[in-house]
Enzyme design. Structure first.
Site, PDB file in Angstrom:
ATOM      1  N   HIS A 120     100.468  49.198  82.113  1.00 19.70           N
ATOM      2  CA  HIS A 120      99.967  48.864  83.294  1.00 19.70           C
ATOM      3  C   HIS A 120     100.100  47.493  83.651  1.00 19.70           C
ATOM      4  O   HIS A 120     100.068  47.226  85.230  1.00 19.70           O
ATOM      5  CB  HIS A 120      98.225  48.648  82.648  1.00 19.70           C
ATOM      6  CG  HIS A 120      97.387  49.846  82.326  1.00 19.70           C
ATOM      7  ND1 HIS A 120      97.284  50.740  83.187  1.00 19.70           N
ATOM      8  CD2 HIS A 120      96.785  51.104  81.489  1.00 19.70           C
ATOM      9  CE1 HIS A 120      96.460  51.519  83.222  1.00 19.70           C
ATOM     10  NE2 HIS A 120      96.117  51.461  81.913  1.00 19.70           N
TER      11      HIS A 120
ATOM     12  N   HIS B 122     100.645  51.616  76.360  1.00 18.12           N
ATOM     13  CA  HIS B 122      99.970  52.386  77.514  1.00 18.12           C
ATOM     14  C   HIS B 122     100.249  51.330  78.150  1.00 18.12           C
ATOM     15  O   HIS B 122      99.968  50.728  79.710  1.00 18.12           O
ATOM     16  CB  HIS B 122      99.072  52.817  76.937  1.00 18.12           C
ATOM     17  CG  HIS B 122      97.746  52.938  77.536  1.00 18.12           C
ATOM     18  ND1 HIS B 122      97.639  54.415  77.941  1.00 18.12           N
ATOM     19  CD2 HIS B 122      96.775  52.514  78.591  1.00 18.12           C
ATOM     20  CE1 HIS B 122      96.323  54.589  79.013  1.00 18.12           C
ATOM     21  NE2 HIS B 122      96.069  53.318  79.296  1.00 18.12           N
ATOM     22  N   GLU B 123      99.395  49.549  77.833  1.00 19.94           N
ATOM     23  CA  GLU B 123      99.341  48.427  78.252  1.00 19.94           C
ATOM     24  C   GLU B 123     100.124  47.947  78.962  1.00 19.94           C
ATOM     25  O   GLU B 123      99.885  47.780  80.440  1.00 19.94           O
ATOM     26  CB  GLU B 123      98.453  47.668  77.061  1.00 19.94           C
ATOM     27  CG  GLU B 123      97.315  48.044  76.413  1.00 19.94           C
ATOM     28  CD  GLU B 123      95.993  48.682  77.556  1.00 19.94           C
ATOM     29  OE1 GLU B 123      96.317  48.541  78.099  1.00 19.94           O
ATOM     30  OE2 GLU B 123      95.620  49.108  76.863  1.00 19.94           O
TER      31      GLU B 123
ATOM     32  N   GLU C 134      96.421  54.392  85.637  1.00 18.55           N
ATOM     33  CA  GLU C 134      96.551  55.142  84.787  1.00 18.55           C
ATOM     34  C   GLU C 134      97.855  55.891  84.400  1.00 18.55           C
ATOM     35  O   GLU C 134      98.514  55.658  83.565  1.00 18.55           O
ATOM     36  CB  GLU C 134      95.142  55.857  84.884  1.00 18.55           C
ATOM     37  CG  GLU C 134      95.243  56.847  83.093  1.00 18.55           C
ATOM     38  CD  GLU C 134      94.520  55.829  82.113  1.00 18.55           C
ATOM     39  OE1 GLU C 134      94.537  53.974  82.764  1.00 18.55           O
ATOM     40  OE2 GLU C 134      94.544  55.425  81.018  1.00 18.55           O
TER      41      GLU C 134
END
Lengths: 493, 493
Positions: free
Chosen positions: B265, B261-262, B292
């Site tokens: 980003h 997820h990170e 997101e």
């Protein structure tokens, strides 16, 4: 009251200084490699901001107002303290205002790039990759000294940034005495084998190293230990001190002494932060030599004492997963108190270390006086190594390229290391007169609290209130002298 | 040229923003606990500086000059680009100037206190301790929306801070469809046991997690992974991205999806930094929903695919020191693609997560429209949890008090999480049309390069040049629609 307003502004500048320290700490310890370029802009931006705020009209105006106010309220209790504080700032301001903003920026950018260049040259063992950069840095330092102005020699103007009141001439005399006393010890040096018969993984070393700051009084709520290529300590706020070390699997002692060294620096910074109403200009370190005295005292006077190891030897063995036979106590102590002809300053023992410094002092003094040329440095270096140590340098990574300092244009910095050794031995000797049982207590319980408390009272909490000479005289009964250091080193062999 | 001068000033502000990000990153990841007080002053100092530079006369003047210059040089090649850039900045400035200084201060003070109140109330599981504070925050948000102004409903003015061009009405329609499609999946949800039969120490998890960013294209020269209480990602410069995760010894998959997820980003931030002449206002993220979408795409579309694990399962087993029988492949996949009725948003699976968001959207929209009262929130929350999940909330810490956002007066933020899911599925589906072999390549070699390159071209390098609708239409052939997300979730159970 206008004094309060001046202080608020000063604290704002201090906030930015702490932020600057974080930018630097992070770039040494945490930053991914490709972040370097942007970081150098950020650091330059912050330098510019700090310089502008410190030398700007607003701060000058606030200072003038505060001075006016102080001179009117002549019956105020702490007036002398405040007067002195304002004087310290005015002097610093006068000095800084001599450097044009563009010059400060140029200095900051060039030194940032220079450090990368130096690293590359050192890695490739090729002085020619760094030579022209170093020429630029010497030129910058000369321009800086000329902006500052000086009485006797240019080098004094640079020294003043690190050790107020020291001069090239004073150091030359002090170091001549020291050199005379130390060279006989070095020429008699024997070589002892490494007492470690097994390698100790960095992960095991880390566990013991991380507990050292707490043993000495630097608790983990206000400090952290990491590793970095070049060990250092820094303050990011009154209760946020960072130290680093590096691990050598065949010499676990080196990281221990490194951590004790940096812990000493940070304990001083913590003590300074405890001065009432800190941060303020008198609650800052007295000189770099005094800063170094605090690190050397813990590293050499405490850490290299037999008593320290009488207590910590079993703890260390357990942390390193070694048996007594892997590292006999006597052999370890012999190694800790040995003198060896080393090429590398940061690996040097407490005796030869000073000779390494004196060599650098002689070279940089001549560089700034333009008596020698950058391109001749490797040869000059190697000749001096032959003279002091009877050692032959094979390549510049173990010679002239070994230290980061000149790549930071920090000419005048090296002598403070030897001054630190001189002060530390003198302070420790004075402390032992007030607590003659300290070595016994250390051997029995590992407790060093009385030493820390003496240092807080006699050094840390004095901040910048006295000069180095005044502080040493008050704390030890005499002005700085190299004889305590020589005495403390006589049974090294 | 005056455009260059404006850009230099903007880059200076950007430097300070990056420094601010370092101050925050360090305080979450590295700082010793006693450093908190000084750090909060440093962060406040930096916020003030950034705000003053951005809204000050000097920047306004430079902007006006740049606009004048641009309108004169009508034959200049990149004129539209520059015009758009200046327009983006002017709009941002105009919006900021609509809030009176006194109001901005009040907002900052109240949200500061509110976060402490929220933490206390959550800790004590007592909504009444937070109720009157939340009433004040809703009132502040309403006043903020009124300062901004709006066309249809007040909530739209707040949304604009996070997802330009989204409106309450648009979201209500979009989310109604989504809810209708997802509730049947949730009501059929079965509960699967944890596939891990052994705990996996954090140190072993760390090794695999640290290699994930590199697998996905976020190399270690421009990023680093650490752990923190609340996982996040941040940019400290064009080539310095930091991500964090946390380790749960009984659920190693959670840290892997967290890291993916990170990483998503940060890959977006790296791509934005590659836009020519970055940093500048058009080389910034398009919307929070688009940000997101980049994290969700790697986490859910890639990370939760069977193909990803076909390649990485053996690597993971080895890193975790597990045998196949400790974690059978089929059971792991079943768990990765399972739907479970959870009370806590941050623990929710890719299906129920959206229902959590829709619930919050419905409540905050009604709050800002003054259709419901703060004191009724726990009952409303619990009723909606019953409706969507058939779950009974035992206390507000697992209900209305679980999220930090409202205590920061961040009304309008939640919907961007669901928009991210919607965009990500739609983007991934469009990408698969251009590279139908991607899943097979992923399963055979773990290679995701073609996906990253498609995302760079179609999303990252577009920066803020297009609106969300324009970008989606160009990249996928249609405006945002929930049907791709629903399709991608149909075989979750």
């Amino acid at each position: 009251m206008s004094f309060t307003k001046y202080r608020e502004f000063y604290n704002r500048i201090q906030n930015y200084r702490d932020i600057q320290s974080l930018l630097q700490w992070d770039s040494e310890v945490m930053m991914p490699s490709s972040g370097r370029m942007a970081r150098s802009h950020q650091i330059a931006e912050m330098s510019k901001l700090i310089h502008e705020l410190f030398t700007g009209d607003e701060f000058k105006h606030l200072l003038d107002k505060a001075e006016e106010d102080i001179s009117k309220n002549s019956n105020y209790d702490k007036i002398d303290f405040k007067k002195k504080e304002l004087k310290v700032i005015q002097e610093r301001l006068e000095k800084q205002s001599k450097l044009p903003t563009a010059f400060v920026q140029e200095l900051s950018q060039k030194t940032n790039i220079a450090q990368a260049k130096w690293e590359e040259a050192k890695g490739k063992k090729d002085f020619s990759l760094f030579s022209s950069t170093l020429e630029e840095l010497v030129d910058l330092a000369i321009r800086q000294a000329d902006f500052y102005g000086y009485h006797k020699e240019r080098y004094d103007a640079l020294l003043d940034d690190y050790e107020k009141s020291a001069t090239g001439e004073f150091l030359a005399n002090l170091f001549q005495d020291l050199k005379k006393d130390l060279i006989p010890i070095v020429s008699n040096a024997k070589s002892y084998p490494n007492p470690f018969t097994k390698k100790v993984p960095a992960a095991l070393q880390k566990v013991f190293c991380e507990s050292i700051p707490t043993f000495l009084g630097l608790t983990s709520d206000l400090s952290r230990l990491d590793s970095s290529a070049h060990p250092f300590s820094t303050s990011l706020g009154p209760k946020d001190k960072r130290i680093t070390t590096r691990y050598d699997e065949s010499d676990p002692l080196s990281s221990i002494f490194g951590v004790m060294h940096e812990t000493g620096h940070s304990l001083y910074e913590v003590g300074l932060s405890e001065i009432q109403e800190a941060p303020h200009p008198l609650a800052e370190y007295l000189s770099l030599g005094m800063h170094e005295s605090q690190s050397r005292l813990w590293e050499n006077q405490v850490g290299r004492s037999e008593e320290f190891w009488q207590f910590y030897y079993p703890t260390a063995l357990e942390a390193w997963n070694l048996k007594e036979k892997d590292l006999p106590f006597e052999k370890m102590i012999q190694s800790i108190r040995s003198v060896e002809k080393t090429k590398i300053r940061v690996e040097a023992d407490p005796v030869t270390y000073n000779l390494h410094i004196i060599l650098r002092f002689e070279i940089e003094r001549d560089l700034i006086a333009q008596k020698i040329k950058v391109t001749d440095l490797p040869d000059i270096w190697n000749a001096k190594m032959k003279e002091s140590f009877d050692l032959t340098i094979d390549h510049p990574a173990e010679g002239v390229l070994q230290d980061v300092h000149w790549s930071m244009a920090a000419f005048g910095y090296f002598p403070t290391y030897a001054l630190g050794n001189i002060y530390s031995a003198q302070l420790y000797s004075a402390f032992l007169k007030t607590d003659p049982n300290f070595p016994k207590t250390l051997a029995n319980s590992g407790n060093t609290a009385s030493l820390l408390s003496w240092l807080k009272e006699n050094v840390h909490h004095q901040g910048k209130l006295l000069s180095v000479d005044e502080l040493m005289e008050k704390a030890t009964g005499s002005k700085p002298s190299s004889r305590f250091l020589v005495e403390s080193l006589t049974n090294f062999r």
